[in-house]
Motif scaffolding. Structure first.
Motif, PDB file in Angstrom:
ATOM      1  N   SER A 229       1.738  -1.838  -2.751  1.00 19.77           N
ATOM      2  CA  SER A 229       2.445  -1.276  -1.736  1.00 19.77           C
ATOM      3  C   SER A 229       2.629   0.148  -1.881  1.00 19.77           C
ATOM      4  O   SER A 229       2.578   1.160  -0.872  1.00 19.77           O
ATOM      5  CB  SER A 229       3.935  -1.748  -1.946  1.00 19.77           C
ATOM      6  N   PHE A 230       2.366   0.828  -3.016  1.00 20.24           N
ATOM      7  CA  PHE A 230       2.389   2.325  -3.477  1.00 20.24           C
ATOM      8  C   PHE A 230       1.205   3.030  -2.931  1.00 20.24           C
ATOM      9  O   PHE A 230       1.125   3.976  -2.199  1.00 20.24           O
ATOM     10  CB  PHE A 230       2.608   2.614  -4.875  1.00 20.24           C
ATOM     11  N   ALA A 231       0.127   1.978  -3.105  1.00 26.22           N
ATOM     12  CA  ALA A 231      -1.194   2.691  -2.761  1.00 26.22           C
ATOM     13  C   ALA A 231      -1.467   2.687  -1.147  1.00 26.22           C
ATOM     14  O   ALA A 231      -1.886   3.836  -0.591  1.00 26.22           O
ATOM     15  CB  ALA A 231      -2.424   1.730  -3.179  1.00 26.22           C
ATOM     16  N   ARG A 232      -0.876   1.802  -0.429  1.00 31.26           N
ATOM     17  CA  ARG A 232      -0.818   1.844   0.904  1.00 31.26           C
ATOM     18  C   ARG A 232       0.252   2.781   1.576  1.00 31.26           C
ATOM     19  O   ARG A 232      -0.049   3.527   2.453  1.00 31.26           O
ATOM     20  CB  ARG A 232      -0.297   0.313   1.537  1.00 31.26           C
ATOM     21  N   GLY A 233       1.242   2.897   0.892  1.00 30.24           N
ATOM     22  CA  GLY A 233       2.259   4.132   1.214  1.00 30.24           C
ATOM     23  C   GLY A 233       1.649   5.593   1.051  1.00 30.24           C
ATOM     24  O   GLY A 233       1.920   6.415   1.826  1.00 30.24           O
TER      25      GLY A 233
ATOM     26  N   LYS B 265      -2.484  10.526   5.419  1.00 32.25           N
ATOM     27  CA  LYS B 265      -2.896  10.683   6.705  1.00 32.25           C
ATOM     28  C   LYS B 265      -1.909  11.383   7.399  1.00 32.25           C
ATOM     29  O   LYS B 265      -2.369  12.233   8.421  1.00 32.25           O
ATOM     30  CB  LYS B 265      -3.296   9.318   7.182  1.00 32.25           C
ATOM     31  N   TYR B 266      -0.676  11.140   7.392  1.00 33.47           N
ATOM     32  CA  TYR B 266       0.547  11.662   8.271  1.00 33.47           C
ATOM     33  C   TYR B 266       0.289  13.239   7.907  1.00 33.47           C
ATOM     34  O   TYR B 266       0.460  13.975   8.989  1.00 33.47           O
ATOM     35  CB  TYR B 266       1.921  11.182   7.835  1.00 33.47           C
TER      36      TYR B 266
END
Length: 75
Positions: free
Chosen positions: A26-30, A36-37
């Motif tokens: 979850s941390f890696a995806r966040g 990217k943002y």
């Protein structure tokens, strides 16, 4: 003397729990989403200067992730 090394944990034969694996994923995806943002905000402000980074985001993120993991394993 014990307080100097109190933060050091040595894992001998322990495997991470399912909750630790899910938290890491979850941390890696966040982190990827946040990166990217951040690049998109830079491109909105100066597209000529930062457009390259958005166009090649996947490769740059993969390289930076590989570098961080390599340094972590090396130390």
């Amino acid at each position: 003397m014990a307080e100097v090394g109190a933060h050091i944990i040595i894992f001998v034969g322990e495997q991470p729990s399912i909750f630790e694996l899910l938290a890491q994923d979850s941390f890696a995806r966040g982190l990827r989403t946040a990166a990217k943002y951040f690049i998109r905000v830079l491109v909105e402000n100066k597209p000529a200067k930062y457009g390259f980074y958005l166009h090649h985001f996947e490769e740059l993120y993969l390289f930076s992730d590989l570098l961080v993991q390599y340094l972590h394993i090396k130390t």
